[in-house]
Motif scaffolding. Structure first.
Motif, PDB file in Angstrom:
ATOM      1  N   SER A  42      26.120  32.297  46.758  1.00  0.00           N
ATOM      2  CA  SER A  42      26.907  31.507  46.973  1.00  0.00           C
ATOM      3  C   SER A  42      27.146  30.897  45.927  1.00  0.00           C
ATOM      4  CB  SER A  42      25.246  29.889  46.371  1.00  0.00           C
ATOM      5  OG  SER A  42      24.935  30.044  44.660  1.00  0.00           O
ATOM      6  N   ASP A  43      27.828  31.968  44.964  1.00  0.00           N
ATOM      7  CA  ASP A  43      28.669  31.757  43.852  1.00  0.00           C
ATOM      8  C   ASP A  43      30.460  32.168  44.675  1.00  0.00           C
ATOM      9  OD1 ASP A  43      30.202  30.659  41.633  1.00  0.00           O
ATOM     10  OD2 ASP A  43      29.132  32.288  39.994  1.00  0.00           O
ATOM     11  N   CYS A  44      29.712  33.836  45.216  1.00  0.00           N
ATOM     12  CA  CYS A  44      30.419  34.374  46.073  1.00  0.00           C
ATOM     13  C   CYS A  44      31.424  33.468  46.708  1.00  0.00           C
ATOM     14  CB  CYS A  44      30.247  35.044  47.015  1.00  0.00           C
ATOM     15  SG  CYS A  44      29.978  37.243  46.994  1.00  0.00           S
ATOM     16  N   LEU A  45      30.509  32.182  47.768  1.00  0.00           N
ATOM     17  CA  LEU A  45      31.346  31.292  48.037  1.00  0.00           C
ATOM     18  C   LEU A  45      32.281  30.434  48.006  1.00  0.00           C
ATOM     19  CD1 LEU A  45      28.398  30.209  50.186  1.00  0.00           C
ATOM     20  CD2 LEU A  45      29.833  31.790  50.646  1.00  0.00           C
ATOM     21  N   ILE A  46      31.521  30.189  46.793  1.00  0.00           N
ATOM     22  CA  ILE A  46      33.098  29.107  45.785  1.00  0.00           C
ATOM     23  C   ILE A  46      34.102  29.796  45.548  1.00  0.00           C
ATOM     24  CG2 ILE A  46      34.152  28.165  43.553  1.00  0.00           C
ATOM     25  CD1 ILE A  46      30.788  27.490  43.394  1.00  0.00           C
ATOM     26  N   PHE A  47      34.565  31.180  45.415  1.00  0.00           N
ATOM     27  CA  PHE A  47      35.246  32.295  45.317  1.00  0.00           C
ATOM     28  C   PHE A  47      36.035  32.122  46.113  1.00  0.00           C
ATOM     29  CE2 PHE A  47      32.966  33.720  40.927  1.00  0.00           C
ATOM     30  CZ  PHE A  47      34.671  33.603  40.501  1.00  0.00           C
ATOM     31  N   ALA A  48      35.263  33.022  47.381  1.00  0.00           N
ATOM     32  CA  ALA A  48      35.553  32.744  49.005  1.00  0.00           C
ATOM     33  C   ALA A  48      36.846  31.438  49.137  1.00  0.00           C
ATOM     34  CB  ALA A  48      35.109  33.104  50.237  1.00  0.00           C
ATOM     35  N   PHE A  51      39.865  32.254  47.231  1.00  0.00           N
ATOM     36  CA  PHE A  51      40.845  32.800  47.627  1.00  0.00           C
ATOM     37  C   PHE A  51      41.966  31.852  48.739  1.00  0.00           C
ATOM     38  CE2 PHE A  51      38.790  36.335  45.016  1.00  0.00           C
ATOM     39  CZ  PHE A  51      39.907  36.838  44.914  1.00  0.00           C
ATOM     40  N   ALA A  52      41.258  31.541  49.844  1.00  0.00           N
ATOM     41  CA  ALA A  52      41.554  31.581  50.633  1.00  0.00           C
ATOM     42  C   ALA A  52      42.556  30.053  50.339  1.00  0.00           C
ATOM     43  CB  ALA A  52      40.312  30.665  51.988  1.00  0.00           C
ATOM     44  N   THR A  53      42.349  28.843  49.763  1.00  0.00           N
ATOM     45  CA  THR A  53      43.224  28.594  48.625  1.00  0.00           C
ATOM     46  C   THR A  53      44.606  28.877  48.498  1.00  0.00           C
ATOM     47  OG1 THR A  53      41.196  26.614  48.143  1.00  0.00           O
ATOM     48  CG2 THR A  53      43.993  25.926  47.825  1.00  0.00           C
ATOM     49  N   PHE A  54      44.132  30.439  47.144  1.00  0.00           N
ATOM     50  CA  PHE A  54      45.443  31.320  47.155  1.00  0.00           C
ATOM     51  C   PHE A  54      46.143  31.533  47.998  1.00  0.00           C
ATOM     52  CE2 PHE A  54      47.644  34.272  45.226  1.00  0.00           C
ATOM     53  CZ  PHE A  54      48.439  33.812  44.279  1.00  0.00           C
ATOM     54  N   ALA A  55      45.838  31.583  48.762  1.00  0.00           N
ATOM     55  CA  ALA A  55      46.177  32.494  50.324  1.00  0.00           C
ATOM     56  C   ALA A  55      47.042  31.223  51.185  1.00  0.00           C
ATOM     57  CB  ALA A  55      45.421  33.457  51.046  1.00  0.00           C
TER      58      ALA A  55
ATOM     59  N   LEU B  83      29.922  35.208  56.358  1.00  0.00           N
ATOM     60  CA  LEU B  83      30.290  33.528  56.117  1.00  0.00           C
ATOM     61  C   LEU B  83      31.604  33.312  55.024  1.00  0.00           C
ATOM     62  CD1 LEU B  83      27.043  32.223  54.286  1.00  0.00           C
ATOM     63  CD2 LEU B  83      28.664  30.853  55.898  1.00  0.00           C
ATOM     64  N   ILE B  84      31.633  34.589  54.508  1.00  0.00           N
ATOM     65  CA  ILE B  84      33.275  34.780  53.806  1.00  0.00           C
ATOM     66  C   ILE B  84      34.188  34.475  54.960  1.00  0.00           C
ATOM     67  CG2 ILE B  84      34.505  36.234  51.752  1.00  0.00           C
ATOM     68  CD1 ILE B  84      31.884  36.571  50.563  1.00  0.00           C
ATOM     69  N   ALA B  85      34.281  36.114  55.796  1.00  0.00           N
ATOM     70  CA  ALA B  85      35.002  36.433  56.317  1.00  0.00           C
ATOM     71  C   ALA B  85      35.472  34.601  57.315  1.00  0.00           C
ATOM     72  CB  ALA B  85      34.707  37.693  57.439  1.00  0.00           C
ATOM     73  N   THR B  86      34.558  34.509  57.500  1.00  0.00           N
ATOM     74  CA  THR B  86      34.614  33.059  58.740  1.00  0.00           C
ATOM     75  C   THR B  86      35.598  31.828  57.772  1.00  0.00           C
ATOM     76  OG1 THR B  86      32.451  33.679  59.494  1.00  0.00           O
ATOM     77  CG2 THR B  86      33.282  31.393  60.315  1.00  0.00           C
ATOM     78  N   VAL B  87      35.335  31.765  56.664  1.00  0.00           N
ATOM     79  CA  VAL B  87      36.196  30.713  55.807  1.00  0.00           C
ATOM     80  C   VAL B  87      37.333  31.134  55.592  1.00  0.00           C
ATOM     81  CG1 VAL B  87      35.732  29.563  53.445  1.00  0.00           C
ATOM     82  CG2 VAL B  87      33.920  29.742  54.912  1.00  0.00           C
ATOM     83  N   VAL B  88      37.615  32.732  55.015  1.00  0.00           N
ATOM     84  CA  VAL B  88      38.915  33.287  54.601  1.00  0.00           C
ATOM     85  C   VAL B  88      39.795  32.996  55.698  1.00  0.00           C
ATOM     86  CG1 VAL B  88      40.262  34.272  54.065  1.00  0.00           C
ATOM     87  CG2 VAL B  88      37.522  34.076  52.366  1.00  0.00           C
ATOM     88  N   SER B  89      40.019  33.766  56.885  1.00  0.00           N
ATOM     89  CA  SER B  89      40.461  34.080  57.826  1.00  0.00           C
ATOM     90  C   SER B  89      40.807  32.582  58.700  1.00  0.00           C
ATOM     91  CB  SER B  89      39.762  34.958  59.118  1.00  0.00           C
ATOM     92  OG  SER B  89      38.185  34.800  59.215  1.00  0.00           O
ATOM     93  N   GLY B  90      39.232  32.033  58.863  1.00  0.00           N
ATOM     94  CA  GLY B  90      39.677  31.090  59.268  1.00  0.00           C
ATOM     95  C   GLY B  90      41.064  29.936  58.808  1.00  0.00           C
TER      96      GLY B  90
END
Lengths: 211, 116
Positions: A42-48, A51-55, B83-90
């Motif tokens: 679940s911590d991974c999801l916070i970082f994900a 990372f998406a925000t940064f990108a 899940l991460i791939a979906t969140v980030v690529s989405g």
């Protein structure tokens, strides 16, 4: 006859069904580590999401300097080396702890602590330098996202350092019993996990900005 | 007993994980800093190297694998990766489209309409 059975039952905590008790504790330990792993995911999801925000915001420099102009790659390589080295020393501590070598475990945990502290010191120095140059988190969306992402990782490492100090104390105080081993197993996952996140940080933040 | 111990670390695994990570990190920084890799291929190069290093550390440091003792953590990890791939690529896809379709600030409504 009846009496002797009762006596055996009373002493059961320590003697006859010792296999059972050990098995039980072993299962409980495995469940704890599995639960901790789910927390890490679940911590991974916070970082994900960070990372998406940064990108998304990486290009929005608001006329300020870009990552290519701000980041010092050899310095980041130094930070990376420290974190990697601390993962290695923790790995050795993990082996010592499985072999019930208390002194060696404490020694390697202390080495991990010192190296981890070095990483945090470098990061704080890097952040202070950026802020002093006028490239603080409020300068642009890019820098806000950068400080949030890298800062969150730094806070995790700091929490890991505090936990390390506590576990060094517990190992000295209680020895490598079931409880301490279980907690150290969780901390080991936490520490290696932070190294995984850092691989993504230096690749997608520092190196990608420098291209 | 051999199965029960498969979750336990060995010196060899720790040294292998550390060595591989050092080499892959050096290659990543080298690819960007040395200029030996053409600029348009640098991003692909560092992404591949990062994925390799993540796999190396997951196997050697975090002991992910297919042994019965490791299966639970491995399956949970794979689902999280999805899940991460979906969140980030989405997020990247949606935000890219939002940017591309936004009316440019300098353009008047009439100009934007005449573009269609």
């Amino acid at each position: 006859m009846n009496m002797s059975i009762q006596m055996q039952d009373l002493g059961g905590d320590h003697l006859p069904p010792v296999d059972h008790a050990e098995q039980h504790e072993h299962d409980a330990g495995k469940r704890t580590v599995l639960g901790f792993w789910i927390y890490l995911m679940s911590d991974c999801l916070i970082f994900a999401s960070l990372f998406a925000t940064f990108a998304v915001l990486a290009g929005n420099t608001a006329g300020g300097r870009t990552g290519k102009e701000l980041f010092d790659l050899p310095y980041v390589a130094g930070e990376t080396l420290l974190l990697l080295l601390s993962s290695f020393t923790f790995g050795i501590a993990h082996i010592a702890m499985q072999r019930q070598q208390r002194g060696s475990t404490v020694g390697w945990l202390m080495a991990t602590f010192v190296i981890g502290l070095g990483f945090i010191a470098m990061e704080v120095h890097e952040f202070a330098g950026l802020i002093a140059e006028g490239a603080g988190p409020s300068r642009s969306a890019f820098l806000s996202a950068y400080f949030t992402l890298v800062g969150t990782h730094g806070l995790h490492v700091t929490a890991g350092l505090i936990w390390l100090a506590v576990m060094i104390h517990q190992t000295l105080r209680f020895g490598l019993d079931g409880m301490v081993l279980r907690r150290l197993a969780c901390l080991s996952l936490f520490w290696h996990f932070l190294d995984l996140v850092w691989i993504c940080v230096f690749t997608f933040v520092y190196l990608r900005e420098a291209i | 007993m051999a199965n029960a111990d498969s979750n336990h670390a060995s010196i060899g695994a720790v040294v292998a994980g550390f060595g591989l990570s050092l080499v892959l990190t050096a290659l990543s920084f080298g690819a960007v800093m040395s200029g030996l890799v053409p600029r348009d291929q640098q991003l692909a190069t560092i992404v591949v190297l990062a994925v390799l290093q993540l796999l190396a550390q997951l196997v050697f440091f975090l002991h992910l694998g297919t042994a019965p003792e490791q299966r639970n953590t491995t399956v949970i990890f794979i689902l999280t990766t999805l899940l991460i791939a979906t969140v980030v690529s989405g997020s990247l896809w949606v935000m890219h489209n939002a940017n591309a379709n936004m009316t440019p600030m300098q353009m008047s409504v009439e100009m934007a309409k005449s573009r269609e």
